[in-house]
Motif scaffolding. Structure first.
Motif, PDB file in Angstrom:
ATOM      1  N   ASP A 103       1.009  -1.228   0.125  1.00 25.60           N
ATOM      2  CA  ASP A 103       0.086   0.171  -0.122  1.00 25.60           C
ATOM      3  C   ASP A 103       0.522   0.982   0.525  1.00 25.60           C
ATOM      4  OD1 ASP A 103       0.543   0.758   2.710  1.00 25.60           O
ATOM      5  OD2 ASP A 103      -0.756  -1.276   3.461  1.00 25.60           O
ATOM      6  N   HIS A 108       6.224   3.711  -0.202  1.00 24.51           N
ATOM      7  CA  HIS A 108       7.498   5.470   1.233  1.00 24.51           C
ATOM      8  C   HIS A 108       8.357   4.813   1.653  1.00 24.51           C
ATOM      9  CE1 HIS A 108       2.860   8.294   0.848  1.00 24.51           C
ATOM     10  NE2 HIS A 108       3.698   8.368  -0.147  1.00 24.51           N
TER      11      HIS A 108
ATOM     12  N   SER B 724     -10.672  -0.707   1.538  1.00 20.77           N
ATOM     13  CA  SER B 724     -11.480   0.240   0.286  1.00 20.77           C
ATOM     14  C   SER B 724     -11.331  -0.492  -1.285  1.00 20.77           C
ATOM     15  CB  SER B 724     -10.855   1.547   0.582  1.00 20.77           C
ATOM     16  OG  SER B 724      -9.820   1.377   0.401  1.00 20.77           O
TER      17      SER B 724
ATOM     18  N   GLY C  46      -2.740   0.040   9.689  1.00 16.36           N
ATOM     19  CA  GLY C  46      -2.970   1.786   8.569  1.00 16.36           C
ATOM     20  C   GLY C  46      -3.542   2.537  10.068  1.00 16.36           C
ATOM     21  N   THR C  49      -1.373   5.453  10.691  1.00 20.19           N
ATOM     22  CA  THR C  49      -0.283   6.430  10.142  1.00 20.19           C
ATOM     23  C   THR C  49      -0.136   7.629  10.296  1.00 20.19           C
ATOM     24  OG1 THR C  49      -1.731   4.991   8.151  1.00 20.19           O
ATOM     25  CG2 THR C  49      -0.561   7.002   7.884  1.00 20.19           C
ATOM     26  N   ARG C  55       5.473  12.544   4.071  1.00 20.79           N
ATOM     27  CA  ARG C  55       4.753  11.649   3.871  1.00 20.79           C
ATOM     28  C   ARG C  55       4.377  10.254   4.363  1.00 20.79           C
ATOM     29  NH1 ARG C  55       5.926  11.177  -1.979  1.00 20.79           N
ATOM     30  NH2 ARG C  55       4.289  10.338  -1.941  1.00 20.79           N
ATOM     31  N   SER C  56       3.018  10.100   4.536  1.00 21.53           N
ATOM     32  CA  SER C  56       2.507   8.882   4.981  1.00 21.53           C
ATOM     33  C   SER C  56       3.265   7.803   5.397  1.00 21.53           C
ATOM     34  CB  SER C  56       0.984   8.775   4.586  1.00 21.53           C
ATOM     35  OG  SER C  56       0.976   7.800   3.545  1.00 21.53           O
ATOM     36  N   VAL C  57       3.314   6.609   6.409  1.00 21.88           N
ATOM     37  CA  VAL C  57       4.546   5.981   6.880  1.00 21.88           C
ATOM     38  C   VAL C  57       3.146   5.070   7.997  1.00 21.88           C
ATOM     39  CG1 VAL C  57       6.618   7.078   6.238  1.00 21.88           C
ATOM     40  CG2 VAL C  57       6.081   6.788   8.462  1.00 21.88           C
ATOM     41  N   ILE C 109      -7.613   9.782   8.596  1.00 21.53           N
ATOM     42  CA  ILE C 109      -6.991  11.414   7.643  1.00 21.53           C
ATOM     43  C   ILE C 109      -6.450  11.445   7.400  1.00 21.53           C
ATOM     44  CG2 ILE C 109      -7.572  13.754   9.349  1.00 21.53           C
ATOM     45  CD1 ILE C 109      -9.483  12.947  10.797  1.00 21.53           C
ATOM     46  N   GLN C 111      -3.586   9.209   5.896  1.00 18.93           N
ATOM     47  CA  GLN C 111      -2.774   8.616   4.518  1.00 18.93           C
ATOM     48  C   GLN C 111      -4.610   9.347   4.004  1.00 18.93           C
ATOM     49  OE1 GLN C 111      -1.396   6.849   3.658  1.00 18.93           O
ATOM     50  NE2 GLN C 111      -2.379   6.432   1.263  1.00 18.93           N
ATOM     51  N   ASP C 114      -2.214  12.713   2.673  1.00 16.78           N
ATOM     52  CA  ASP C 114      -1.512  12.205   1.492  1.00 16.78           C
ATOM     53  C   ASP C 114      -2.012  12.149   0.818  1.00 16.78           C
ATOM     54  OD1 ASP C 114       2.042  11.777   1.821  1.00 16.78           O
ATOM     55  OD2 ASP C 114       0.541   9.693   0.827  1.00 16.78           O
ATOM     56  N   GLY C 130      -6.061   4.187  -3.811  1.00 18.57           N
ATOM     57  CA  GLY C 130      -5.150   4.403  -2.092  1.00 18.57           C
ATOM     58  C   GLY C 130      -5.131   4.995  -0.857  1.00 18.57           C
ATOM     59  N   MET C 131      -6.275   4.283  -0.760  1.00 23.07           N
ATOM     60  CA  MET C 131      -6.619   4.126   1.183  1.00 23.07           C
ATOM     61  C   MET C 131      -6.849   2.852   0.845  1.00 23.07           C
ATOM     62  SD  MET C 131      -7.552   7.321   2.231  1.00 23.07           S
ATOM     63  CE  MET C 131      -8.154   6.890   3.379  1.00 23.07           C
ATOM     64  N   GLY C 133      -4.137   0.575   2.528  1.00 23.01           N
ATOM     65  CA  GLY C 133      -3.605   0.491   3.196  1.00 23.01           C
ATOM     66  C   GLY C 133      -4.108   1.010   5.131  1.00 23.01           C
ATOM     67  N   ASN C 134      -5.351   1.137   4.724  1.00 23.66           N
ATOM     68  CA  ASN C 134      -6.166   1.828   6.249  1.00 23.66           C
ATOM     69  C   ASN C 134      -7.782  -0.005   6.178  1.00 23.66           C
ATOM     70  OD1 ASN C 134      -4.569   3.488   4.809  1.00 23.66           O
ATOM     71  ND2 ASN C 134      -4.715   4.090   7.397  1.00 23.66           N
TER      72      ASN C 134
END
Lengths: 286, 824, 160, 153
Positions: A103, A108, B724, C46, C49, C55-57, C109, C111, C114, C130-131, C133-134
């Motif tokens: 992901d 990153h 998602s 996630g 995060t 950058r998001s990690v 929020i 993620q 970012d 894009g989400m 990982g959460n």
């Protein structure tokens, strides 16, 4: 959730890192992005004496144009690879595969070389790197210059590579495949899973006919595999589904994939055939 | 389109899509989850868990752990066996129910992998974890009982001392109960008989916040913070289990990060943390890792279901027989034994079965114990009956909606007493179904399905139908009594009028994401005519909300909300004499509206007196009517008179890649009837979340054990929750037939989505691949299972005419010759 | 123990940490930044995060020592420190009812923030991917996806 | 998880010579990858095994003994049990060895019943199965090479 105690060192130079690795031998674990290592430490499935963090070594972070190839340093993250115009232009297959890795947060931090050294057969970059005829640079203290290991010789077994104790994978160099079409077909049940299987395909087509094809398989054995028979059978075929189908359907033959919760070996072999056809077709622009 | 919209006053709060009061602190990171709590001198607890599913403990050497840096104490079962009692089971479903003692820390035998064998207490969490690895336990391995059917046959014993794995057999028979006919007769006389066996796989609630407990023993009372759905029940059960006066225990459920039934429990870890705090005299905290949570928090579902449905050739159903084998796991938790029984009244669903029989055999195995998981008993029932109605439609060669419609209760037939003895108060299945078909584009999708079938498209389309009802709002106390449940089903509320005009509402229904603070504020604002913003809702602390039965079973609004209304009405009643006193009017001439008392007939221009002004007057107490106590505050305890029966029609379109077996959701429409709606935003949110949990059972989730009883889906790597990227946007709508059993006209909604969606998805996938000879696919419908079903279906010979008329042991999904003949 | 210097939500902290301390533990236990929560041990969920140098990690998958000399932003550092004005993503989460129990919310929020930085006008599909990982267990993601799309529209509006 | 793994090999040595070596627990035990035998006598042995699998490292401390030993029939059953350090769970193996003459040499059939519990077994991806197979393969080839070596000398 809390790792066991370890010492931590963050060398600033490659030389320092190699010295540390030679001193600590198999007590040391290398941390590049840490995205595979830290979960293992948190689950306490390993308790290394020392963690050598190479992420601060500036010289390892670069992605450079070597003329015929692109060199990706051990410190380059997946995101660096995605952001690199060089990779996008010349290594379309790697670019596509990296978009499928885990992901965004993990991309990153995680590194391509870290994943290669980790050598998880379900990882997404092994197959493409193998298919693209990459070369690994392995360095150790007291040896001048890197040892060059062809990708075909790099992956030894499950979680095992040609990188020995005291050695460090410092870069992967991948020949440019400018103008090749490419596709990575990853098969999962839910999106954050490791690949149940994956197929990496790069194709050079001339006038609707396949002139050259390269196919790498993810999680079809204890190491990434190259479907050379398929590659050869594809040459000269028209880039249409009908023409490709038979050649691709053989992708799983002779492989020894794992059987687990996500699929038995025979199912994986079947998938390999189907997904290879799809990947090759997509790569050929079909 | 809701009835509320039509009837509410312009200023009314109920029915508005109010943004939640709860959100501000959660979106800015000012949350108060249990693990955030830090107290002076606090110690940390780490559990040592056993790796074997079944073993005798032959020795524990804790000396290395004791000497590890920072360690304060190590407790084993031997150390606490005289204090720890036995964890409670509040629902002995039959007088003969068998159950082993359930120690918090195992003393001499461990009965499932993950059971606690020792607790390490240290100054930091890291030190506790380090030392936990040093506790050396010797085991003598015993043969684990892993397979449910083998367990039911008593081949090996999960608890040798019990002498059997069978805990209880619970039976309902409509002929015996006088609520319907004899099901065996119906089966004998059936023109069409459908017999099927389904597997309800084992699921893990997987709330996002791992469980956590903090116990502070300083002061005169023990204070426990816990990530629990049931602070009130927990307090009572702790007191009973540990023989501590209830009055000496205060339980607080601060922010709680989801539960879905998974936190409806009195856990070993809560008991252990309490014992450790008492022993050390220091505040102690235990927070689980996710792996611990998946391993040792209770699981859900896990049943084999055998169903026999009798019908006439014209499609009219005549009888339903249900035989369940339910996996308890190793122990009985708080309501473990009752969960499958909650389905007993729901298998007949919205249909008019003249005869019905339900049998449930509860069975022990050496696996993690099961208990409530969203829907609890009712998803199992709805799944089975909705699968059966599809099977019946297939047998008859008819449209699945048409067969359902032929058999369901018509809207003019309500109230309707079912064959299971429940009285459904209201509903309109026709309306919900019509609306769902319209939103779904049912006819167009059927046409596309036909086109794809005809062209032999690699991707086939399937359409799944699920209609459902459920009994929620647990529960009228007398009903619970008749089922031998250990408590009542009432709820408590208080309304306090503050001198400043603000209102405090105390509810016994403890929320963990459902938005009680917002919804209760809306209700009270309307009742008392005060601004929404002026209502503060307090809950989840037994010292503030001293009485309650907490949140589960979609009960909060219909029971807890009703209690709030009753309390608010008492406030108005208490204020009335004072208002009359102030307005110098007769009590009987007063009217109360929009927060003000006015005098009937005194004309338009009169000011009257506001309730909040009276609150100030009561505070001052300078001029009250003779004999009036200086308080407007009121309590109410409400016992529901009936369940509420939400219903709905769910339609799902699945695309199945016949080459890989992968299925993808194309569209999902649900039209639910949850009665009147207090806050549509919250209701929709409950439905969305419920849907995905139900869909996840159909497609993704399963707790899998190996043959040694080790959980192999022990982390989120292998217990595959959807993301998602795996889900789609849903189309939701509502029809409204208000409930007649509460003032709001509301019905529960918390579990609806989960209950209805599983069969809709499974029916859809099957609908796509039945053409290949597939009759059933086990959940979760993984790509591999779908692919294999297609392969087997394509290769399989037609069912021989000599098929057995009834179930053969171990042979699921057999049809009778009659049903074969019945096929169109 | 290793000495580190980290700027968190605009404030620089100097602390001694054990090398094994995860960034999330450092934030929660040493700095009291409990807004960032821990939901799993395999970096799947996630919930933890944060942003590291923008950058998001996943802060459970980064050692505190690795943050030495870097800048971290948590959910507690998003709203305006003076007047408390929420960011468009925070506003959208409330407005769209994109949270129920709120446990996954800080990670969601962070993620989403970012994601929108990188792709200010995402499609629904891009938001969903894009989400990925959460994890969320309450909302079924429906309203989270809506909230991210609404925040994007909101930011567009502000720019216009 | 429990699994059964089967291996067969032939050596150019008599069944008697092969038997003598295979029943030398210290020698056989030391063949297990990562194993150190700390004590051994006629009937039992003690030691530890460090299993490394890329990033994962588990050390088992354990002991073994003969469950059956038929010197005449050249059949033996050895049971080994190991306790994982750091509370990682346990491993147990029952190895059945049967020797039979084949040509001028000996054929050995080795059937191993392996059970692994605890954290390493919790990984659903089938990794442990692959690893066990690999480790036992290494074990058998070590035994094989020892026999070949002793036969040659």
């Amino acid at each position: 959730m809390i790792p066991a105690q370890f010492d931590y060192v963050a060398p600033a130079t490659l030389e320092e890192a190699l010295t540390l690795l030679s001193e600590h031998g198999d007590e040391a674990k290398v941390l590049a992005g840490g995205q595979s290592l830290l979960p293992v430490l948190r689950m306490r499935l390993n308790a290394p004496g020392v963690v050598v963090d190479i992420s601060g070594i500036q010289e390892l972070k670069e992605i450079t144009d070597q003329g015929e190839s692109i060199r990706i340093g051990a410190g380059a993250t997946y995101q660096d690879v995605l952001d690199s115009p060089l990779v996008r232009e010349h290594l379309g297959l790697l670019h596509k595969a990296v978009t499928e890795v885990a992901d965004p947060q993990i991309r990153h931090r995680g590194t391509v070389c870290g994943a290669l050294a980790h050598s998880d057969p379900a990882g997404d970059v092994g197959g493409p790197v193998l298919a693209l005829d990459a070369t690994m640079e392995v360095q150790s203290r007291g040896v001048v210059g890197p040892r060059q290991v062809a990708a075909a010789d790099f992956f030894v077994d499950l979680f095992e590579t040609a990188v020995g104790d005291g050695e460090l994978l410092t870069a992967v160099t991948i020949p440019k495949h400018t103008g090749w079409g490419s596709h990575y077909e990853k098969f999962v049940r839910v999106s954050h899973q490791w690949a149940i299987i994956g197929v990496a395909a790069a194709v050079r087509a001339e006038g609707g006919t396949i002139a050259e094809a390269k196919v790498g398989l993810t999680n079809m054995g204890s190491v990434p595999l190259r479907a050379t028979a398929v590659e050869q059978a594809l040459v000269g075929l028209a880039a249409t589904e009908e023409a490709l189908a038979e050649a691709c359907s053989l992708a799983g033959e002779g492989t020894d994939p794992p059987s687990d919760l996500n699929g038995q070996a025979d199912y994986r072999r079947h998938l390999a055939g189907v997904l290879t056809r799809r990947a090759v077709l997509a790569a050929a622009g079909g | 389109m809701t009835a509320v919209d039509e009837t509410r006053a312009p200023s009314a709060e109920v029915g508005r899509d109010r943004r939640r009061k709860e959100d501000q602190h959660l979106i800015t990171g000012r949350s108060r989850f249990t693990d955030n709590i830090v107290l002076p001198g606090m110690l940390h607890v780490a559990m040592v868990r056993r790796p074997y599913a079944h073993a005798r403990i032959t020795g524990i050497d804790a000396s290395a752990a004791q000497e590890s840096p920072g360690v304060v104490a190590v407790l084993t079962g031997d150390d606490v066996k005289d204090q720890q009692g036995s964890l409670p089971n509040a629902w002995p479903v039959t007088p003969e129910q068998k159950a082993p003692p359930h120690p918090a820390i195992a003393v001499d035998r461990v009965a499932f992998s993950g059971e606690v064998v020792a607790a390490v207490v240290a100054r930091t969490a890291a030190a506790a974890r380090d030392a936990a690895e040093l506790v050396d336990v010797d085991y003598e391995e015993l043969d684990p009982v892993v397979d449910l059917k083998a367990a039911a046959a008593d081949e090996k014993l999960a608890h040798p001392d019990l002498g059997t794995n069978r805990s209880a057999l619970w039976v309902f028979d409509s002929a015996e109960a006088g609520t319907g006919g004899d099901v065996e007769e119906a089966i004998r006389d059936a023109e069409v008989l459908v017999e099927r066996e389904f597997r309800q796989q084992r699921l893990i609630p997987a709330f996002m916040e791992p469980r956590s407990v903090v116990v502070d023993p300083t002061g005169e009372q023990f204070t426990m913070w816990s990530a629990t759905q049931v602070p009130h029940i927990l307090r009572l059960m702790l007191a009973l289990t540990l023989a501590v006066p209830e009055s000496k225990i205060r339980v607080i459920a601060p922010d709680v990060g989801g539960g879905f039934g998974g936190k409806l429990q009195v856990t070993p870890e809560e008991v252990i943390t309490f014992l450790v705090a008492r022993r050390t005299g220091k505040p102690c905290k235990w927070t689980e890792t996710r792996s611990e949570s998946l391993l040792s928090g209770h699981h859900g579902r896990d049943q084999w279901q055998k169903l026999t449905l009798a019908a006439r050739r014209d499609g009219t159903v005549t009888g339903l027989k249900v035989e369940l084998t339910a996996n308890m796991g190793a122990y009985l938790g708080l309501v473990t034994s009752g969960i499958p029984i909650l389905g007993a009244f729901m298998f007949n669903a919205i249909y008019k079965f003249p005869s019905y029989r339900f049998e449930c055999q509860n069975v022990f195995t050496n696996l993690t114990w099961t208990d409530a998981y969203r829907g609890a008993g009712r998803p199992e029932a709805t799944f089975a009956i909705e699968r059966m109605m599809d099977e019946l439609a297939t047998e008859l060669g008819r449209d699945p909606i048409e067969v359902r419609e032929q058999n369901w209760i018509k809207h003019e037939e309500f109230p309707f007493t079912t064959v299971a003895g429940l009285e459904y108060d209201s509903g309109n299945y026709e309306a919900a179904t019509a609306r769902a078909k319209e939103l779904f584009g049912y006819d167009e999708l059927r046409a596309e399905q036909a086109r794809r079938r005809e062209s032999g498209d690699r991707v086939q389309l399937g359409i799944g139908v699920s209609t459902f009802t459920e009994m929620c709002g647990l529960a009228p106390s007398r009903v619970l009594g008749s089922l031998s449940y250990g408590a009542g089903g009432w709820e408590h509320a208080s309304v306090r009028m503050l001198p400043s005009g603000k209102v405090e509402v105390i509810t016994g229904s403890s929320a963990h994401g459902q938005g009680h603070e917002t919804a209760w504020s809306q209700i009270v604002a309307d009742q008392l005519g005060v601004p929404f913003e002026d209502v503060e809702v307090l809950h989840g602390d037994t010292q503030i909300s001293h009485k309650g039965l907490d949140t589960y079973g979609s009960r909060s609004l219909v029971v807890g909300g009703q209690a709030v209304i009753k309390a608010a009405q008492k406030v108005i009643d208490k204020a009335r004499p004072l208002a009359a006193h102030v307005l110098e009017a007769n009590v009987d001439d007063l009217e109360f509206a929009e927060g003000r008392f006015t005098v009937r007939g005194a004309g338009e221009g009169q000011e009257g007196i506001g309730l909040t002004d009276l609150a100030l007057a009561v505070f001052a107490a300078h001029d009250l009517p003779d004999g009036m106590e200086p308080s407007l505050d009121a309590d109410a305890t409400y016992d529901p008179v009936n369940f509420s029966y939400p219903h709905g029609t769910h339609l799902c379109a699945m695309e199945v890649d016949t080459e890989t077996g992968q299925s993808r959701m194309r569209a999902y429409v649900c039209v639910d009837d949850v009665g009147n709606v207090v806050n549509p935003l919250i209701v929709d949110g409950q439905v969305h979340g419920g849907l995905v949990q139900g869909i996840a059972q159909a497609l993704w989730e399963e707790a899998v054990y190996d043959d040694q009883g080790t959980l192999v889906t022990g982390s989120f790597v292998d217990y595959t929750l959807p993301t998602s990227a795996d889900t789609i946007s849903y189309v939701t709508d509502r029809t409204v037939t208000p409930s007649t059993t509460n003032d709001l006209g509301a019905k529960g909604v918390g579990e609806a989505g989960t209950i209805a969606s599983t069969p809709a998805v499974v029916n859809a996938v099957l609908d796509a691949v039945r053409q290949f000879g597939v009759t059933d696919i086990r959940m979760p419908m993984t790509p591999e299972r779908v692919w294999r079903a297609i392969q087997e279906g394509r290769g399989s010979a037609p069912t021989p005419e000599a098929a057995q008329p009834h179930f053969e042991a171990g042979e699921p999904n057999q049809d009778t010759p009659e049903t074969e003949g019945g096929q169109a | 123990m290793t000495r580190i210097s980290v700027k968190v939500d605009g404030v620089t902290y100097e602390d001694e940490v054990e090398p094994r301390t995860l960034l999330v533990h450092y934030l929660r236990e040493q700095l009291g930044k409990t807004g960032t929560v821990i939901g799993c041990d395999t970096s799947n969920c996630g919930a933890c995060t944060v942003h590291l140098d923008g950058r998001s990690v996943k802060s459970c998958n980064v050692l505190a020592v690795q943050a030495d000399g870097h800048e971290v932003t948590t959910v507690e550092g998003l709203a305006d420190p003076v007047d408390g004005t929420l960011t468009p993503v925070q506003e959208a989460f409330r407005d769209c009812h994109a949270l129920q129990c709120g446990f996954c919310t800080p990670g969601m929020i962070m993620q989403a923030t970012d994601l929108l930085r990188e792709n200010p006008r995402p499609t629904e599909e891009e938001v969903r991917v894009g989400m990925e990982g959460n994890l969320c267990r309450c909302t079924g993601y429906h309203n989270i996806v809506r909230a991210v799309l609404e925040a994007a529209a909101q930011r567009e509006g502000q720019r216009a | 998880m429990g699994m059964q793994l089967e291996h067969s090999f032939t050596v150019d040595a008599s069944p008697e010579a092969t038997w003598a070596l295979l029943t030398d627990l210290e020698s056989v035990g030391g063949c297990f990858p990562g194993a150190t035998v700390t004590e051994a006598d006629e009937q039992t042995f003690k030691g530890n095994v460090k299993v490394r699998l890329g990033p994962i490292a588990v050390t088992y401390q354990g002991e073994g003994r003969f469950l059956e030993r038929d010197d005449a029939a050249h059949r033996a059953v050895i049971e080994g049990t190991g306790k994982g350090l750091r509370g990682l769970g346990n491993a147990g193996a029952t190895v059945t060895m049967q020797l039979a003459p084949e040509g001028s040499g000996t054929r050995a059939d080795v059937v191993t019943e392996l059970s692994i519990t605890g954290k390493p077994a919790q990984f659903g991806r089938g990794v442990m199965q692959t690893v066990s197979d690999k480790l036992l393969g290494q074990f058998v080839s070590c035994v094989e090479s020892k026999l070949a070596g002793s036969a040659g000398g």
